[in-house]
Design an enzyme around this catalytic site. Structure first.
Site, short mmCIF file in Angstrom:
data_model
loop_
_atom_site.label_atom_id
_atom_site.label_comp_id
_atom_site.label_asym_id
_atom_site.label_seq_id
_atom_site.Cartn_x
_atom_site.Cartn_y
_atom_site.Cartn_z
N ASP A 97 -10.02 -3.82 -5.15
CA ASP A 97 -9.43 -3.14 -4.00
C ASP A 97 -10.17 -1.83 -3.73
O ASP A 97 -10.23 -0.96 -4.59
CB ASP A 97 -7.95 -2.86 -4.28
CG ASP A 97 -7.17 -2.42 -3.05
OD1 ASP A 97 -7.73 -1.66 -2.23
OD2 ASP A 97 -6.00 -2.82 -2.91
N SER A 156 0.81 -1.20 0.00
CA SER A 156 0.00 0.00 0.00
C SER A 156 0.86 1.27 0.00
O SER A 156 1.59 1.51 -0.95
CB SER A 156 -0.96 -0.04 1.20
OG SER A 156 -2.04 0.80 0.97
N HIS A 208 -8.40 -5.06 -0.02
CA HIS A 208 -7.16 -4.34 0.27
C HIS A 208 -6.37 -5.11 1.32
O HIS A 208 -6.83 -5.30 2.45
CB HIS A 208 -7.45 -2.93 0.77
CG HIS A 208 -6.21 -2.08 0.87
ND1 HIS A 208 -5.51 -1.66 -0.24
CD2 HIS A 208 -5.52 -1.60 1.94
CE1 HIS A 208 -4.45 -0.95 0.14
NE2 HIS A 208 -4.43 -0.90 1.46
#
Length: 429
Positions: free
Chosen positions: A344, A216, A373
């Site tokens: 996501d 991320s 995610h």
């Protein structure tokens, strides 16, 4: 910028807290590290089977054909775990709160940076004695507010360590209880700490090849570093997971529907970290809005009150636009694997720089149909084991490492042969 783990965020609902309490009745997971030994024949057979990806996966990139032989099981379908993965939010939350956390003893090293800041490097305890100095070294970059205690980080650490890799978790300023010693946190735009960490571990283990994995926000920072360093990069390979890529697009989606729950939870985590070190910021002047940062209800508010000012941006939008790693892909010269989930909620699929990845001969992209995610609740270890991505990540990294080792051996042999030839040239008869 909130494009990161919700693993350390505030619990999202009482029902999920109840499920977590039930899951805690499972016995703890303890880890025994063994160095793997795979015969060349077996490895070659396994690799050849993965040359054609399963249709459930989208696999593209300029390095697609070059790297496909690295993967042992991309020919298998992506099969999400029933019930958990039927909804992207359920999968995201389940993985954040109910995935098992391997029990690993870590040794912390606090690295003082040039500006008197501090980051915490967590190494596996005892590896200095157990592993040879030329063992491949893997740097792990968690997402926003994440650290070495997060489940996805621990699972990756365990898998790499079981293959004989040395692993270190890079806990950014304030994350994972890393000390904050100056009135500055980290951000999506700031690469200074990344440079210092890579240089530090490289100097400590000069005989080792260096690699990195980012999740991320950590992935965004990693790809920006790869692009900025380009041909001078000290890393031999890298992996980007759940990268938001285009932070402007990610920010747009972050304020829609259920995503507001993630926004509030991450903002709360940022505020908690900030309040621990609020005294450092008491006398800040200029455009800083300390009250807004301390009581932010959204990540955007936190970034507006503190982050964008700390790093010299006129507005939050300027900060997000300038800090997007999508602009860095064209300059990446290091072998790079990117894995994204099509559904996501925090790193939108529409932000992926597909065209640049397809045109870069060093990049490969895998997009799974589901995963949420940092979820990827699929594969043989689902639902509470490692994410589906972990074995594929190690396939890629070991493929690059084996290539590096083979090149080094060939270079050593050539050097030795040249030395022998030179001796014979000076031999008197």
């Amino acid at each position: 910028m909130a494009r990161a783990t919700i693993g350390s965020a505030t619990p999202i609902s009482s029902s999920f807290r109840h499920l977590k309490n039930l899951s805690n009745s499972s016995p703890p997971l303890h880890v025994t590290f063994l160095r793997s030994k795979t015969s060349g024949t077996t490895a070659t057979t396994a690799m050849s089977a993965g040359n054609v990806p399963h249709p459930s996966l989208e696999v593209i990139g300029g390095a697609r054909d070059k790297f496909l032989s690295a993967f042992k099981s991309l020919h298998n379908p992506y099969t999400p775990y029933p019930i958990v993965a039927w909804n992207r939010h359920i999968e995201t939350i389940f993985a954040a709160f109910f995935r098992s956390v391997p029990d690993v003893r870590l040794r912390r090293e606090c690295l003082r940076t040039k500006d008197d800041g501090c980051v915490a490097l967590d190494w596996v305890s005892g590896d200095d004695r157990r592993l040879p100095p030329d063992s491949p070294l893997l740097i792990l970059l968690p997402g926003l507010t994440g650290g070495s205690d997060d489940s996805y980080v621990r699972h990756m650490l365990v898998r790499a360590r079981s293959r004989g890799w040395r692993v270190v978790v890079f806990n950014s300023r304030g994350c994972g209880d890393s000390p904050v010693t100056t009135p500055q946190f980290y951000s999506a735009s700031f690469l200074g700490d990344m440079y210092e960490v890579v240089a530090h571990v490289s100097n400590r283990y000069p005989a080792a090849n260096l690699y990195a994995i980012g999740w991320s926000l950590g992935a965004n920072i990693l790809v920006r570093y790869l692009g900025q360093e380009s041909h001078s990069c000290l890393l031999s390979g890298a992996v980007s997971l759940c990268n938001p890529f285009n932070l402007v697009i990610a920010d747009e989606d972050f304020h829609k529907g259920f995503n507001n729950v993630y926004d509030k939870a991450l903002a709360n985590s940022l505020c908690k970290i900030f309040k621990k070190h609020a005294l450092l910021f008491e006398d800040m002047e200029g455009e800083f809005n300390i009250s807004l940062a301390a009581n932010a209800k959204t990540v955007r508010e936190f970034d507006d009150g503190l982050t964008r000012v700390s790093f010299g941006f006129k507005s939050v939008d300027d900060y997000y636009s300038d800090s997007s790693s999508s602009d860095s892909i064209t300059n990446v010269c290091t072998p790079l694997l990117c894995i994204q989930a099509a559904n996501d909620p925090i790193a939108p699929s529409r932000g992926i720089p597909r065209k640049d990845i397809e045109e870069n001969s060093n990049c490969m992209l895998i997009i799974t149909p589901k995963g949420g995610h940092l979820g990827w609740v699929a594969g043989p270890e689902a639902p509470r084991g490692c994410p589906w991505t972990d074995p594929h990540v190690m396939d890629f990294l070991e493929y690059i490492e084996h290539g590096k080792s083979a090149s080094a051996c060939a270079s050593d042999q050539e050097t030795m042969n040249n030395g022998v030839t030179e001796r014979f040239q000076h031999l008197e008869v």
